[in-house]
Structures are given as structure tokens and as C-alpha cells.
Design an enzyme around this catalytic site. Structure first.
Site, PDB file in Angstrom:
ATOM      1  CB  CYS A 382      -0.921  -0.015   1.224  1.00 30.63           C
ATOM      2  SG  CYS A 382      -1.809   1.532   1.489  1.00 30.63           S
ATOM      3  CB  CYS A 385       1.124   1.401   4.395  1.00 28.87           C
ATOM      4  SG  CYS A 385      -0.575   0.821   4.633  1.00 28.87           S
TER       5      CYS A 385
END
Length: 462
Positions: A382, A385
Site C-alpha cells: 500500500c 502505508c
């Protein structure tokens, strides 16, 4: 954005582009050029363009025919008519490898030299104005087109006008089909994308108009960068056979996509824009990095990745509208992201505890903990993230020995259902605080993921 590519229109050519840089005699040589090297950017010696090439650049200001129902192409700059050459078959994988270490200016020059009037720059109204500047610096004729979805910010429309005047060009605008837009809005309303995903709206307002535009070209130039979206653009080459769209000859492999800034970092692009005094969209000064349609774009906050400002309401693994659909891996499109996919793990700090499923279950069961905990639910693939990793690692260092433990739990793949049902997972990353004397965690409500915001959240609860 009616992108009409016509070759039969009688054209009167005016003098060379009146850009201030041309008047100042700034020229380009074949010297290796890297946008991150500011000294190269500002030195006139680097831009030692031959006068012969500059003289060949003609400005075109086509006027609409009053008796024609369609406005003819108001293209940017065209070279005088020449005899068409047969398009040679080329190994574009080899060409991409040969150009891997080339500067954006060299790549742009190669693309324009190779395709002439059959290639155009896709301009979105964001920082990809750098592409126009590179094309201008080559001294070669170039075309620019843009997709007007009808939902752009007012600032973006003003920026289009500024760019046209700055470079003495005409952007070729392509518009969505009015019947398709009318049917979509009448059936589902003006904001259906908030409820059932943005793909349908993007398909009507962007993808289909782009498809029509590209059918009049043999190649196009985009502003894709590898660092824009680690999940979908990390493998973008500088040149490739377009895997999705077709060119004027039709069929698979009939269109080539050039990505001159694929290997350039976002900071280096901005260094280039500032050094060359290139006009930019005023939205950038308001915190917008990636700019699209007004309802689907917002400013990003500290600690957020630039693409998180697009379609923020979706738990999207692949933040693409469809224009670069070929970037998205099949397993990501289908949602089959496996927790053992080989992605490098993140949040690797000495003060961060890697929690297992069993560890998370124990945290949920404890009603009287020795220490409070803050835990990030994440997926290493991600990009959002990844964008907050540095802040979270620094948070761990600051909280070491304070009575608050800092942990991480990989919540994709087989663990996603558990995280959604038991840990309030909505999208990645989700941050939870487990107080000492509470059985249920408290979800971090903000999208500010800088270390100061996270610290304030912790201090308010412990």
C-alpha cells in the site's frame, strides 16, 4: 477537448514560437541532462540547440471553419508537410533499456524526432506541464492534448489558458460524448461515483474520449512517474508498446507510449519547474499534488502519499482511472493480494513490535494491560502505508520507554477478514490505540499521519 487529428486542412504557417526562451536564444545540445542537476538546468550552455532546428518550428493558429459543424484541430506546433516515411518495426523493450539512463530531455527529443506530427503530449493540468517545457526546449514541433471531463477545478481551466499563452500553443481538447454523460447523470445522479466506485464515470468522461484521441496518433507522451504510485507504476518503462489503447493503424501494438519522466522523482520535477520558471496550477499551492476532477480530488495532508488525494473514499489498491490501466497487475485488479506476495515489509524499526494474529487477539482480550499500545494495520504494497512509514518509525523512537508500546499488524491477505470484523479496518493504513484500562481499541480518526499528529493522538488518550 475535441482532439481532431486532420491532415488535409490547408495550413498557413506563422513565424517560430514567440516564447521568451526562444527570443533569448536558449538552445539545447545533446549533452546528457538530468533534471535533478540544477546547475545543468540553469546553464545556457546546456541548451545549445542548433538554429537550423529552431527555424523549423512553426506556430499554428487554426481558425474554425464557419461552415463546418466540427471545430478543426487547433494543434500546438507543426512541422511543414513532408513525405510520409514507413514506420519501421522496432524492439521497444530494447529501446527502453537503451534509454533507461537517458535524461527526460533526451527521451522527449527522441520521441518527437521519431514520430513528428503523429505523437502528442497528454496534459492533465498538473505538474506534467514539465513535459511541455521539455518539448519546447527540444526546438522540435509538438502537439498537446487534454481531456476536459466537464468536472475540472476552475483553477485548472485558468491554468490551461496560462499554458497556451506562455508557450504560444493551442491545446487540443477532447470532450466526453454528451449522450453518454446525460445517460449516466440521469440514471445515477451527479455523484454516483461516491457510492459505486469511480470507474464508470471515468470510463465515460476520460477513457472513451482518450480512446478516440489516440486513434488519431501513433504514439503519445505521458507524465507517469514510478514514484507516483508504488502499487501500479513502479515498473513503468520510459517507452513501451501501449498495452491498452490502439493507434491510428488499429490493432494490438499500433500505439507507443512514451514516459520521459518515469525515472524522475517528484522533487526533481519540481526543482526543474522552479528553475525554468514554468507556470504551475495554483492548486499546488493549496496542498494539491495529484490533480484530477474537482469532486474526486483533494489536498493531501502531512504524511500522506500524493495519490491519496484521488478517490480517497475508496479502499483502492490501484488508484488508476483507466487511462493507464495497463499498469495494474491482474491480481490487484481482482483483489487477490496475497500476504505472501514477496513485497518488502515496512515499518521496520527497533522500537516497533511485529504482532501476529495471536498477538492481536490477546490485545483484544486484555481489559487491564500493563502498557498502552498503538498499532498500525497495514499492507506493505500500500503506497499510503509506505508514505507514513518514516513518521511511524519516528513515533516508535519517541515513545520508547514511555509506557506506550508501538506495534504493527499486517492485515491484508488471509488476515483481512479478521481485521475488518474485529479491528475496524476500513482502508490501509488503519491506526488503533489500545488504552491500559479498556477492552476495545480507539480508532485514529484523522488522515494526518505526520509524527506530531500521531503523538498528539497518543498523548490525548494515555
Amino acid at each position: 477537448m475535441a482532439l481532431a487529428f486532420t491532415s488535409s486542412t490547408s495550413i498557413a504557417f506563422s513565424s517560430s514560437s514567440s516564447s521568451s526562451r526562444t527570443e533569448q536564444g536558449i538552445h539545447v545540445s545533446s549533452t546528457k541532462f538530468q533534471p535533478s542537476d540544477v546547475s545543468h538546468l540553469v546553464s545556457p550552455a546546456v541548451f545549445n540547440l542548433s538554429r537550423k532546428r529552431s527555424a523549423a518550428v512553426k506556430a499554428l493558429n487554426a481558425e474554425p471553419r464557419r461552415n463546418h459543424p466540427v471545430v478543426p484541430s487547433a494543434a500546438t506546433t507543426f512541422a511543414p508537410d513532408v513525405v510520409e516515411k514507413a514506420v519501421e518495426v522496432e524492439d521497444f523493450e530494447k529501446l527502453a533499456k537503451d534509454l533507461e539512463n537517458a535524461s527526460p530531455l533526451e527521451i522527449m527529443d527522441k520521441a518527437l524526432e521519431k514520430y513528428g506530427n503523429d505523437i502528442a503530449i497528454a496534459f492533465s493540468g498538473a505538474e506534467d506541464v514539465a513535459l511541455i517545457e521539455y518539448a519546447h526546449l527540444t526546438g522540435r514541433p509538438y502537439r498537446v492534448f487534454s481531456l476536459d471531463t466537464g468536472r475540472l477545478n476552475p483553477e485548472t481551466y485558468k491554468f490551461f489558458d496560462t499554458v497556451e499563452k506562455h508557450y504560444n500553443i493551442r491545446i487540443e481538447y477532447m470532450f466526453p460524448d454528451s449522450v453518454e454523460v446525460q445517460a449516466l447523470v440521469r440514471t445515477k445522479g451527479l455523484f454516483s461515483f461516491y457510492e459505486d466506485g469511480h470507474q464508470e464515470c471515468c470510463r465515460v468522461r476520460k477513457v472513451r474520449p482518450l480512446r478516440r484521441a489516440l486513434k488519431g496518433l501513433r504514439a503519445w507522451i505521458t507524465g507517469q512517474r514510478k514514484d507516483q504510485s508504488p502499487g501500479t507504476r513502479s515498473e513503468v518503462p520510459v517507452v513501451q508498446v501501449d498495452p491498452v489503447f490502439e493507434g491510428m493503424d488499429g490493432g494490438s501494438g499500433s500505439l507507443v507510449k512514451w514516459n520521459p519522466v518515469a525515472n524522475v522523482g517528484g522533487n526533481d520535477v519540481w526543482t526543474f519547474l522552479r528553475t525554468m520558471d514554468v507556470p504551475v496550477n495554483s492548486l499546488h499551492g493549496q496542498g494539491y499534488v495529484s490533480i484530477g476532477c474537482e469532486p474526486c480530488t483533494r489536498a493531501v495532508l502531512p504524511g500522506q502519499h500524493e495519490r491519496e488525494g484521488r478517490w480517497w473514499w475508496e479502499d483502492a489498491k490501484a488508484k488508476e482511472c483507466g487511462l493507464h490501466k495497463g499498469n495494474i497487475k491482474e491480481e490487484i485488479v481482482s483483489g487477490n493480494v496475497n500476504s505472501n506476495d514477496g513485497a518488502s515489509d515496512i515499518f521496520n524499526g527497533n522500537d516497533i513490535v511485529n504482532l501476529s494474529r495471536h498477538g492481536m487477539e490477546n490485545l483484544l482480550k486484555m481489559e487491564d494491560r500493563k502498557d498502552a499500545w498503538i498499532v498500525v494495520l497495514y499492507a506493505p504494497w500500500c503506497q499510503f502505508c509506505q508514505a507514513m512509514e518514516a513518521s511511524y518509525v519516528e513515533l516508535g523512537e519517541q515513545l520508547a520507554g514511555s509506557g506506550v508500546k508501538v506495534g504493527k499488524f499486517r492485515a491484508d491477505g488471509d488476515e483481512k477478514a479478521f481485521a475488518q470484523q474485529e479491528l475496524q479496518l476500513g482502508s490501509f493504513p488503519t491506526i488503533l490505540f489500545f488504552p491500559k484500562h479498556s477492552s476495545r481499541p480507539i480508532k485514529y480518526p484523522s488522515e494526518k499521519r505526520d509524527v506530531d499528529s500521531l503523538t498528539s493522538f497518543v498523548n490525548a488518550l494515555r
